[in-house]
Write an enzyme that holds these catalytic residues in place. Structure first.
Site, PDB file in Angstrom:
ATOM      1  CE1 TYR A  23      -3.524   2.731   0.767  1.00  0.00           C
ATOM      2  CE2 TYR A  23      -2.009   3.406   2.496  1.00  0.00           C
ATOM      3  CZ  TYR A  23      -3.110   3.653   1.710  1.00  0.00           C
ATOM      4  OH  TYR A  23      -3.805   4.828   1.859  1.00  0.00           O
ATOM      5  CD  GLU A  81       8.105   1.200  12.793  1.00  0.00           C
ATOM      6  OE1 GLU A  81       8.588   1.129  11.650  1.00  0.00           O
ATOM      7  OE2 GLU A  81       8.436   2.106  13.598  1.00  0.00           O
ATOM      8  CE1 TYR A  84      -2.897  -2.581   4.824  1.00  0.00           C
ATOM      9  CE2 TYR A  84      -3.386  -4.710   5.818  1.00  0.00           C
ATOM     10  CZ  TYR A  84      -3.340  -3.878   4.711  1.00  0.00           C
ATOM     11  OH  TYR A  84      -3.764  -4.339   3.484  1.00  0.00           O
ATOM     12  CB  VAL A  85      -7.741  -1.606   8.934  1.00  0.00           C
ATOM     13  CG1 VAL A  85      -9.086  -2.303   8.734  1.00  0.00           C
ATOM     14  CG2 VAL A  85      -7.556  -1.203  10.389  1.00  0.00           C
ATOM     15  N   GLY A  91     -13.410   1.208   7.359  1.00  0.00           N
ATOM     16  CA  GLY A  91     -14.695   1.858   7.577  1.00  0.00           C
ATOM     17  C   GLY A  91     -15.520   1.177   8.660  1.00  0.00           C
ATOM     18  N   GLY A  93     -14.476   0.754  11.805  1.00  0.00           N
ATOM     19  CA  GLY A  93     -14.080   1.209  13.137  1.00  0.00           C
ATOM     20  C   GLY A  93     -12.878   0.494  13.727  1.00  0.00           C
ATOM     21  N   GLY A  95      -9.591   0.604  12.839  1.00  0.00           N
ATOM     22  CA  GLY A  95      -8.439   1.481  13.037  1.00  0.00           C
ATOM     23  C   GLY A  95      -8.609   2.348  14.268  1.00  0.00           C
ATOM     24  CG  ASN A 122      -1.927   7.260   3.879  1.00  0.00           C
ATOM     25  OD1 ASN A 122      -3.119   7.303   3.573  1.00  0.00           O
ATOM     26  ND2 ASN A 122      -1.388   6.227   4.512  1.00  0.00           N
ATOM     27  CE1 TYR A 129      -3.817   7.260  11.879  1.00  0.00           C
ATOM     28  CE2 TYR A 129      -2.239   8.329  10.451  1.00  0.00           C
ATOM     29  CZ  TYR A 129      -2.768   7.176  10.994  1.00  0.00           C
ATOM     30  OH  TYR A 129      -2.250   5.957  10.667  1.00  0.00           O
TER      31      TYR A 129
END
Length: 162
Positions: A23, A81, A84-85, A91, A93, A95, A122, A129
């Site tokens: 990614y 560090e 990842y989802v 979508g 929840g 993360g 990103n 965030y």
């Protein structure tokens, strides 16, 4: 559901690390091995820790973190560090739940900082965030020393002078 990783999770964590590297457009950079992760996470002196996000008993995301230390506050903190989802679970929840679990660790242990880095391009992550109240540290630039430059500086150490 968020839970602590176990040694049985090593293969799926490594798979997700590789998915994250793809990614981030650098799949060749994900060179960690299962034995390395097992030692880092579950060896005699763990250097890192991991949380797993599950949906219906299936791992769909992870957060890998380690403790850092602030000389200014005199306390440890958490450095995230990797977060990842998997795309099919985004979508849902997961993360936010992983970040909330890490924030809870910080608060419970008296840590005063929870930090991570994000690639400038990103935008989906940056927006996410910001939505939870995280702020960019615009006055700071991350530096990294690797490869030949790392070895050259190590060779210049007074311990190597003879």
């Amino acid at each position: 559901m968020i839970r602590e990783a176990t040694p049985d999770d090593i293969p799926v964590v490594l798979a997700m690390i590789r998915e994250l590297a793809a990614y981030e457009r650098v799949p060749q950079e994900a060179r960690a091995t299962e034995p390395q992760l097992k030692e880092a996470l579950f060896g005699a002196h763990p250097a890192a820790f991991a949380l797993i996000a599950e949906a219906d008993g299936t791992p769909v995301g992870f957060a890998l973190w380690f403790r850092n230390f602030s000389t200014w506050t005199g306390t440890h903190g958490v450095y995230l560090e990797d977060l990842y989802v998997r795309p099919e679970a985004r979508g849902g929840g997961h993360g936010k739940a992983l970040l909330a679990a890490l924030a809870e660790i910080c608060v419970a242990r008296g840590y005063q900082r929870f930090e991570w880095s994000v690639l400038d391009w990103n935008e989906p992550s940056i927006g996410f965030y910001r939505s939870i109240g995280a702020e960019p540290m615009d006055e700071w630039t991350v530096y990294r020393l690797t490869g030949d430059a790392l070895h050259e500086l190590a060779a210049a150490s007074p311990a190597n002078a003879a």
